[in-house]
Design an enzyme around this catalytic site. Structure first.
Site, PDB file in Angstrom:
ATOM      1  CB  SER A 161     -12.032   4.951 -18.178  1.00 27.43           C
ATOM      2  OG  SER A 161     -12.321   6.180 -17.543  1.00 27.43           O
ATOM      3  CE1 TYR A 174     -16.319   2.800 -15.199  1.00 29.51           C
ATOM      4  CE2 TYR A 174     -14.795   4.629 -14.938  1.00 29.51           C
ATOM      5  CZ  TYR A 174     -15.604   3.850 -15.741  1.00 29.51           C
ATOM      6  OH  TYR A 174     -15.677   4.101 -17.089  1.00 29.51           O
TER       7      TYR A 174
END
Length: 274
Positions: A161, A174
């Site tokens: 990501s 995350y």
């Protein structure tokens, strides 16, 4: 706001068939990005394992592909898979090997999303996200790498990501897992290179998916407002598509990309350059 180019809004069926007879194992393949990756690999001639903890969504991905092209019936299989359970992984891999003899490409995509400031995230939430997003990737590689070593070839693609690279407010759990994936990717590339096995990471930015609608609800704004706000943060002034992530996955998996390993590719519309 920029519009999405026509070629970006379609799966890549017009390309040359880049993955003919390759066996591709996609985790989290019932979700928006995972299902598009699975379907795009099938368009390129791959035999695709559609694996997800939710068997129903895995079945839906396979059914959609078969409905569009009945010839793909023998090229796709759905499997219920819990990437945190080593026995579940071993059972899944055995099923694939029994059917197609090997696995050429692993796409580590299964993930959960836990956000929050560090003082607000529970110990249980930390354990769960690390278990799925980091340990799950490692256990999948552990199970499939021996097959790749035996055939002296393979490609592992890790879906990371932009959160692997940049700090975002209250993203601690995350972002920590996505940062760990980049380091895992580099280490796997080093260890597996002598066996002609490549490992790379893709770092998507803001991608328009069905989950975007729920994110807008959580922010108490409309989907159009969310898209407009996020688009302004990109050089290209639009959000990305799941097809764009899938197309890049096919490229990294294919024979067009033999000399890339240990790398992390930002597919983010230029977000991280601003």
């Amino acid at each position: 706001m920029a519009t999405i180019p026509e070629q970006a809004s379609k799966a890549s069926g017009d390309w040359s068939r880049l993955l003919v007879d390759k066996v591709v194992f996609v985790t989290g393949a019932g979700g928006a990005i995972g299902s598009t990756i699975a379907q795009t690999c099938a368009l390129h001639g791959a035999r695709v394992v559609v694996a997800d903890v939710n068997k129903n969504t895995a079945d839906e991905t396979v059914t959609k592909m078969i409905n569009e092209d009945a010839n793909k019936k023998d090229y796709m299989m759905s499997i219920e898979l819990d990437v945190t359970n080593e026995q579940s992984i071993q059972n899944a891999v055995k099923s694939v090997v029994d059917k197609w003899n090997t696995i050429d490409i692993l796409v580590n995509n299964a993930a959960i999303f836990t956000f929050g400031a560090v003082e607000n995230v529970t110990a249980e939430a930390w354990s769960r996200i690390l278990d799925v997003n980091v340990r799950g990737y490692a256990l999948m590689a552990k199970a499939i790498v021996p097959l790749m070593k035996k055939q002296k070839s393979g490609s592992i693609i890790q879906i990371a990501s932009i959160s692997s690279w940049v700090a975002q407010p209250e993203f601690v759990p995350y972002s920590t897992t996505k940062g760990a994936i980049l380091q895992m990717t580099r280490n796997l590339a080093l260890d597996l290179g002598p066996f002609n096995i490549r490992c790379n990471a893709i770092c998507p930015g803001s991608i328009l998916t069905p989950a975007s609608s729920q994110h807008a609800v959580n922010l108490n704004i409309s989907l159009d407002e969310l898209i407009a706000t996020q688009a302004e943060k990109q050089c290209l002034k639009r959000l990305g598509t799941t097809e764009e992530i899938a197309n890049f996955t096919v490229f990294l998996a294919s024979d067009l990309c033999h000399f890339a390993t240990g790398a992390s590719f930002l597919v983010d519309g230029g977000y991280t350059t601003i």
